[in-house]
Enzyme design. Sequence first.
Site, PDB file in Angstrom:
ATOM      1  N   CYS A 142       0.830  -1.202   0.000  1.00 42.61           N
ATOM      2  CA  CYS A 142       0.000   0.000   0.000  1.00 42.61           C
ATOM      3  C   CYS A 142       0.873   1.264   0.000  1.00 42.61           C
ATOM      4  CB  CYS A 142      -0.995  -0.034   1.150  1.00 42.61           C
ATOM      5  SG  CYS A 142      -2.417   1.055   0.856  1.00 42.61           S
ATOM      6  N   SER A 192      -8.314  -0.335   0.340  1.00 41.99           N
ATOM      7  CA  SER A 192      -8.634   0.737   1.283  1.00 41.99           C
ATOM      8  C   SER A 192      -7.584   1.830   1.153  1.00 41.99           C
ATOM      9  CB  SER A 192      -8.679   0.189   2.719  1.00 41.99           C
ATOM     10  OG  SER A 192      -8.956   1.219   3.636  1.00 41.99           O
ATOM     11  N   HIS A 235      -4.705  -4.897  -0.143  1.00 44.31           N
ATOM     12  CA  HIS A 235      -4.474  -5.519   1.169  1.00 44.31           C
ATOM     13  C   HIS A 235      -4.875  -6.994   1.236  1.00 44.31           C
ATOM     14  CE1 HIS A 235      -3.229  -1.887   3.288  1.00 44.31           C
ATOM     15  NE2 HIS A 235      -4.159  -1.231   2.614  1.00 44.31           N
ATOM     16  N   GLU A 237      -3.441  -9.015   3.024  1.00 45.18           N
ATOM     17  CA  GLU A 237      -3.197  -9.459   4.411  1.00 45.18           C
ATOM     18  C   GLU A 237      -4.379  -9.196   5.340  1.00 45.18           C
ATOM     19  OE1 GLU A 237      -2.286  -5.098   4.709  1.00 45.18           O
ATOM     20  OE2 GLU A 237      -2.060  -6.667   3.177  1.00 45.18           O
TER      21      GLU A 237
END
Length: 312
Positions: A142, A192, A235, A237
């Site tokens: 990110c 996000s 993301h 993760e």
Amino acid sequence: MPIKIPSDLPAYDVLTREGVMVMSEEQAARQDIRPLKIALLNLMPKKIQTETQFARLIGATPLQIEFSLIRMSDHESKTTSTEHMEEFYHPFKEVKDQKFDGLIITGAPIEHLDFGDVTYWDELREVFEWTQTNVHSTFGVCWGAMAMINHFHGVQKHLLEHKAFGCFRHRNLAPASPFLRGFSDDLVVPVSRWTEIRQPELDAKPALTTLLSSDEVGPCLVEDPQHRALYVFNHFEYDSDTLKQEYDRDAQNGTAVNVPVNYYPDDDPSRTPLNRWRGHAHLLYGNWISEIYGTTPYDIERIGLESSDLRG
């Protein structure tokens, strides 16, 4: 685990082109088993949540991994206890003489800032340069990925009018890539962020290859062989409820934010979201670990001295 066959056997090139994990006898002869040293430079405010998410993914292989936590030297966390930070984290200045097989650099909620306005930007740039001599493979995530690709290639991040927030479909652009071994042709990935990297600007950099992309939210995963790096802007993760936590937080704070796209069943925040990315998350980080295992020198002090190509 890789299949070991002679590098001059015709099957070696065929399987390599198909993305099958192969290892030449020459590569195998250079390696004995030792723990892989993987470090996490954690820039996220929720340190414990983030370290758990990444430890879960990199610990899901049959390999022995030595996991280290790193923080910026002079930046103090306001959301994680001092005791936790002192017991488990090492400031970068204390580990800069060490070498690591892999390094993950997380995102940070500072997208609105210009890179140069980040208080630890100078040290982070030092980290990026350090990876070229002391880390075999680096995975930027990110904001961490945007910062690293900006440092090495001058690629800019661009502010969005509305937050890219939810679960978006992505296309597999490189099925033969060893990093995408086992991936579907399309997949769902949590997103996000308030900024984006634009594909035309990546296309202008021949050294970069986009592996995953979305028609709605742009490039997701980019390979940078020259710097032995991967950049992921989304993301994998995330836990099942991470987007929910972010949405609930923003709603309670009165921040204008849309319901995460394609996340809750029927887009109803009162219902429990389903995790539809977990399998690909394990594949991605498992493939990354496998590539490190198959190419890193057995003598860890040789990192930075041997071939700059991750798969060479």
